[in-house]
Write a protein that holds these residues in place. Structure first.
Motif, PDB file in Angstrom:
ATOM      1  N   SER A   1     -11.081  89.338 -93.458  1.00  0.00           N
ATOM      2  CA  SER A   1     -10.437  89.848 -94.662  1.00  0.00           C
ATOM      3  C   SER A   1      -9.291  88.935 -95.084  1.00  0.00           C
ATOM      4  O   SER A   1      -8.623  88.333 -94.247  1.00  0.00           O
ATOM      5  CB  SER A   1      -9.865  91.251 -94.396  1.00  0.00           C
ATOM      6  OG  SER A   1      -8.993  91.649 -95.434  1.00  0.00           O
ATOM      7  N   ARG A   2      -9.037  88.849 -96.374  1.00  0.00           N
ATOM      8  CA  ARG A   2      -7.909  88.045 -96.862  1.00  0.00           C
ATOM      9  C   ARG A   2      -6.588  88.633 -96.400  1.00  0.00           C
ATOM     10  O   ARG A   2      -5.567  87.971 -96.412  1.00  0.00           O
ATOM     11  CB  ARG A   2      -7.963  87.917 -98.372  1.00  0.00           C
ATOM     12  CG  ARG A   2      -7.549  89.175 -99.108  1.00  0.00           C
ATOM     13  CD  ARG A   2      -7.717  89.131-100.572  1.00  0.00           C
ATOM     14  NE  ARG A   2      -7.007  88.057-101.200  1.00  0.00           N
ATOM     15  CZ  ARG A   2      -6.889  87.875-102.492  1.00  0.00           C
ATOM     16  NH1 ARG A   2      -7.453  88.739-103.306  1.00  0.00           N
ATOM     17  NH2 ARG A   2      -6.232  86.892-102.996  1.00  0.00           N
ATOM     18  N   TYR A   3      -6.572  89.893 -95.969  1.00  0.00           N
ATOM     19  CA  TYR A   3      -5.353  90.558 -95.527  1.00  0.00           C
ATOM     20  C   TYR A   3      -5.156  90.524 -94.018  1.00  0.00           C
ATOM     21  O   TYR A   3      -4.127  90.978 -93.524  1.00  0.00           O
ATOM     22  CB  TYR A   3      -5.361  92.014 -95.993  1.00  0.00           C
ATOM     23  CG  TYR A   3      -5.392  92.148 -97.487  1.00  0.00           C
ATOM     24  CD1 TYR A   3      -4.231  92.013 -98.236  1.00  0.00           C
ATOM     25  CD2 TYR A   3      -6.582  92.382 -98.159  1.00  0.00           C
ATOM     26  CE1 TYR A   3      -4.252  92.111 -99.620  1.00  0.00           C
ATOM     27  CE2 TYR A   3      -6.617  92.492 -99.537  1.00  0.00           C
ATOM     28  CZ  TYR A   3      -5.445  92.351-100.259  1.00  0.00           C
ATOM     29  OH  TYR A   3      -5.478  92.454-101.619  1.00  0.00           O
TER      30      TYR A   3
ATOM     31  N   ASP B   1      -9.351  83.550-105.308  1.00  0.00           N
ATOM     32  CA  ASP B   1      -8.470  82.472-104.845  1.00  0.00           C
ATOM     33  C   ASP B   1      -8.812  81.151-105.531  1.00  0.00           C
ATOM     34  O   ASP B   1      -7.923  80.427-105.972  1.00  0.00           O
ATOM     35  CB  ASP B   1      -8.572  82.295-103.331  1.00  0.00           C
ATOM     36  CG  ASP B   1      -7.819  83.356-102.552  1.00  0.00           C
ATOM     37  OD1 ASP B   1      -7.116  84.177-103.182  1.00  0.00           O
ATOM     38  OD2 ASP B   1      -7.920  83.366-101.314  1.00  0.00           O
TER      39      ASP B   1
ATOM     40  N   TRP C   1     -12.984  87.972-103.126  1.00  0.00           N
ATOM     41  CA  TRP C   1     -11.594  87.481-103.047  1.00  0.00           C
ATOM     42  C   TRP C   1     -11.537  85.965-102.943  1.00  0.00           C
ATOM     43  O   TRP C   1     -10.587  85.349-103.416  1.00  0.00           O
ATOM     44  CB  TRP C   1     -10.845  88.149-101.898  1.00  0.00           C
ATOM     45  CG  TRP C   1     -11.395  87.902-100.535  1.00  0.00           C
ATOM     46  CD1 TRP C   1     -12.343  88.637 -99.882  1.00  0.00           C
ATOM     47  CD2 TRP C   1     -11.029  86.855 -99.643  1.00  0.00           C
ATOM     48  NE1 TRP C   1     -12.598  88.096 -98.643  1.00  0.00           N
ATOM     49  CE2 TRP C   1     -11.796  86.992 -98.472  1.00  0.00           C
ATOM     50  CE3 TRP C   1     -10.130  85.802 -99.724  1.00  0.00           C
ATOM     51  CZ2 TRP C   1     -11.683  86.132 -97.398  1.00  0.00           C
ATOM     52  CZ3 TRP C   1     -10.032  84.952 -98.633  1.00  0.00           C
ATOM     53  CH2 TRP C   1     -10.803  85.124 -97.496  1.00  0.00           C
ATOM     54  N   THR C   2     -12.566  85.326-102.382  1.00  0.00           N
ATOM     55  CA  THR C   2     -12.551  83.859-102.340  1.00  0.00           C
ATOM     56  C   THR C   2     -12.792  83.283-103.733  1.00  0.00           C
ATOM     57  O   THR C   2     -12.272  82.222-104.056  1.00  0.00           O
ATOM     58  CB  THR C   2     -13.576  83.287-101.336  1.00  0.00           C
ATOM     59  OG1 THR C   2     -14.882  83.667-101.709  1.00  0.00           O
ATOM     60  CG2 THR C   2     -13.289  83.758 -99.925  1.00  0.00           C
TER      61      THR C   2
ATOM     62  N   LYS D   1     -17.055  88.764-100.461  1.00  0.00           N
ATOM     63  CA  LYS D   1     -16.168  87.598-100.588  1.00  0.00           C
ATOM     64  C   LYS D   1     -15.716  87.343-102.026  1.00  0.00           C
ATOM     65  O   LYS D   1     -15.383  86.220-102.390  1.00  0.00           O
ATOM     66  CB  LYS D   1     -16.850  86.342-100.038  1.00  0.00           C
ATOM     67  CG  LYS D   1     -17.155  86.407 -98.563  1.00  0.00           C
ATOM     68  CD  LYS D   1     -15.882  86.320 -97.771  1.00  0.00           C
ATOM     69  CE  LYS D   1     -16.230  86.234 -96.291  1.00  0.00           C
ATOM     70  NZ  LYS D   1     -15.069  86.106 -95.466  1.00  0.00           N
TER      71      LYS D   1
ATOM     72  N   PRO E   1      -1.413  88.405 -99.741  1.00  0.00           N
ATOM     73  CA  PRO E   1      -1.704  87.105 -99.130  1.00  0.00           C
ATOM     74  C   PRO E   1      -1.580  85.964-100.125  1.00  0.00           C
ATOM     75  O   PRO E   1      -1.854  86.135-101.317  1.00  0.00           O
ATOM     76  CB  PRO E   1      -3.142  87.249 -98.634  1.00  0.00           C
ATOM     77  CG  PRO E   1      -3.721  88.324 -99.477  1.00  0.00           C
ATOM     78  CD  PRO E   1      -2.596  89.234 -99.860  1.00  0.00           C
TER      79      PRO E   1
ATOM     80  N   ALA F   1      -2.852  82.649-101.766  1.00  0.00           N
ATOM     81  CA  ALA F   1      -4.173  82.060-101.986  1.00  0.00           C
ATOM     82  C   ALA F   1      -4.298  80.790-101.155  1.00  0.00           C
ATOM     83  O   ALA F   1      -3.369  79.989-101.087  1.00  0.00           O
ATOM     84  CB  ALA F   1      -4.379  81.749-103.456  1.00  0.00           C
TER      85      ALA F   1
END
Length: 91
Positions: A6-8, A68, A64-65, A62, A30, A32
């Protein structure tokens, strides 16, 4: 609390005292992770970000990628983009 990918997962936390005196733990936003992109994708009308994430990153979670790579804070912010940068797989 968050899965390891996870990004978190490594964002950290801090405590906030609310107006009623109760204390809550909050997850930091978070930063990026800058990375290289493999190209650009023109998003079709109504095309969902999870579908694009699965198509290029082989994981619908994903999104969130994609955020980012496009310097978008959230999927809602990225939803306004017609042209989406695609990050290298494995990020």
């Amino acid at each position: 609390m968050f899965s390891s990918d996870s990004r978190y997962a490594h964002a950290g936390t801090y405590q906030v005292t609310l107006a009623d005196g109760s204390v809550v733990v909050v997850t930091r936003i978070p930063q990026a992770a800058p990375g290289r992109t493999i190209g650009w994708y023109r998003r079709g009308e109504g095309e969902r970000l999870d579908v694009i994430a699965f198509q290029f990153l082989k994981d619908a979670t994903k999104t969130w990628t994609l955020c980012d790579a496009n310097e978008a804070m959230s999927p809602d912010a990225l939803a306004a983009h017609d042209l989406i940068a695609i990050p290298e797989p494995g990020r």
